[in-house]
Write a protein that holds these residues in place. Structure first.
Motif, mmCIF file in Angstrom:
data_model
loop_
_atom_site.group_PDB
_atom_site.id
_atom_site.type_symbol
_atom_site.label_atom_id
_atom_site.label_comp_id
_atom_site.label_asym_id
_atom_site.label_seq_id
_atom_site.Cartn_x
_atom_site.Cartn_y
_atom_site.Cartn_z
ATOM 1 N N GLN A 217 0.831 -1.206 0.000
ATOM 2 C CA GLN A 217 0.000 0.000 0.000
ATOM 3 C C GLN A 217 0.866 1.257 0.000
ATOM 4 O O GLN A 217 1.943 1.281 0.611
ATOM 5 N N VAL B 22 0.438 5.900 -0.556
ATOM 6 C CA VAL B 22 -0.420 7.069 -0.755
ATOM 7 C C VAL B 22 0.423 8.200 -1.332
ATOM 8 O O VAL B 22 1.535 8.448 -0.852
ATOM 9 N N TYR C 279 -3.981 6.508 -4.266
ATOM 10 C CA TYR C 279 -3.512 5.409 -3.443
ATOM 11 C C TYR C 279 -3.119 4.218 -4.302
ATOM 12 O O TYR C 279 -3.518 4.110 -5.464
ATOM 13 N N SER D 110 -3.073 -0.005 -3.639
ATOM 14 C CA SER D 110 -3.397 -1.034 -2.665
ATOM 15 C C SER D 110 -3.629 -2.362 -3.368
ATOM 16 O O SER D 110 -4.324 -2.409 -4.391
ATOM 17 N N PRO E 264 -9.212 -1.082 -0.441
ATOM 18 C CA PRO E 264 -8.596 -0.171 0.538
ATOM 19 C C PRO E 264 -9.567 0.373 1.565
ATOM 20 O O PRO E 264 -10.756 0.536 1.296
ATOM 21 N N TYR E 265 -9.014 0.653 2.733
ATOM 22 C CA TYR E 265 -9.687 1.521 3.699
ATOM 23 C C TYR E 265 -8.897 2.826 3.677
ATOM 24 O O TYR E 265 -7.675 2.819 3.876
ATOM 25 N N LEU E 266 -9.589 3.936 3.462
ATOM 26 C CA LEU E 266 -8.928 5.217 3.251
ATOM 27 C C LEU E 266 -9.400 6.257 4.257
ATOM 28 O O LEU E 266 -10.573 6.229 4.668
ATOM 29 N N THR F 294 -8.112 5.228 -8.780
ATOM 30 C CA THR F 294 -7.396 5.012 -7.509
ATOM 31 C C THR F 294 -7.209 6.331 -6.769
ATOM 32 O O THR F 294 -6.105 6.684 -6.339
ATOM 33 N N CYS G 277 -3.691 12.240 3.919
ATOM 34 C CA CYS G 277 -4.439 11.109 3.418
ATOM 35 C C CYS G 277 -3.727 9.842 3.881
ATOM 36 O O CYS G 277 -2.484 9.819 3.976
ATOM 37 N N VAL H 272 -3.929 5.239 4.034
ATOM 38 C CA VAL H 272 -4.533 3.966 3.651
ATOM 39 C C VAL H 272 -4.127 2.917 4.674
ATOM 40 O O VAL H 272 -3.004 2.936 5.182
ATOM 41 N N ARG H 273 -5.043 2.029 4.999
ATOM 42 C CA ARG H 273 -4.705 0.964 5.950
ATOM 43 C C ARG H 273 -3.796 -0.039 5.267
ATOM 44 O O ARG H 273 -3.994 -0.369 4.092
#
Lengths: 113, 113
Positions: free
Chosen positions: A2, A4, A25, A27, A31-33, A72, A91, A93-94
């Motif tokens: 991942q 960003v 992003y 991933s 994604p979790y954002l 994305t 920002c 991302v997990r």
């Protein structure tokens, strides 16, 4: 893996103008954002999050972000800037393991009267 | 509701001196805990995270260490500070069941002279 990317380290707008902060992003999984805001010498405050539900996410202080899988992207917007919006925005991302967040380098938003 | 505390708020230390920063969380049990460093113009760097008492994962090799002696307490330490350790240190937590969002403390501003 991942990652960003926040396009533009510094964005300047006039009070009342549209705010657009860009985030792209990468991933390997859905994604979790997240978007966070940081005021000078303070911690980060969660603005909004995308966790695979509605693609248009509304957050606090009138901000919203739209998840676009094809691009994305997860850009942050606000229709009318206020002086109090001046801050740094991150920002995130997990990560794939779900244990941590990966942050972009941040965008500083300046608002002029 | 949950709250997160960090102390001290600011710290000025000479090179070679020890360091101890403390973070505590209230109102939750068995949180994931994180230490980040924010250096000028460099975004957020994840230093350590912990999923339970005594369980520490290090993301970046350096002269810092972390410990979690109690469920809701997270400590960042160093035996000998370097000039490059200067920065803004942020502690964060998340509940295991949350979908990734983290909540940040107010931060500690460390200046190594």
């Amino acid at each position: 893996a991942q990652s960003v990317t926040q396009l533009g380290s510094h964005v300047s707008v006039s009070e009342g103008a549209l705010v657009l902060l860009r985030c792209n992003y990468s991933s390997s999984v859905p994604p979790y954002l997240f978007w966070y805001v940081q005021y000078p010498n303070q911690g980060l405050q969660l603005l909004l999050k995308y966790t695979s539900a509605a693609t248009l996410v509304k957050g606090i202080n009138g901000f919203e972000a739209e998840f676009k899988k094809s691009e994305t992207s997860f850009h942050l917007t606000k229709p009318s800037a206020h002086m109090s919006d001046a801050a740094e925005y991150f920002c995130a991302v997990r990560n794939q393991a779900g244990t941590a967040l990966i942050f972009g380098k941040g965008t500083t938003l300046s608002v002029s009267s | 509701s949950q709250t997160i505390h960090q102390w001290p708020a600011t710290l000025v230390q000479p090179v070679g001196s020890p360091l101890s920063l403390e973070c505590t969380v209230e109102g939750t049990s068995n949180p994931n805990l994180y230490w980040y460093r924010q250096a000028a113009g460099r975004g957020l760097q994840l230093l350590f995270y912990s999923v339970g008492i005594g369980q520490i994962s290090s993301e970046v090799p350096q002269n810092l260490s972390a410990s979690r002696p109690q469920d809701r307490q997270f400590i960042l330490s160093s035996k000998k500070l370097l000039l490059s350790d200067s920065g803004f240190y942020l502690c964060a937590w998340r509940e295991f069941s949350m979908r990734g969002e983290q909540y940040f403390g107010p931060g500690t501003r460390l200046t190594v002279t």
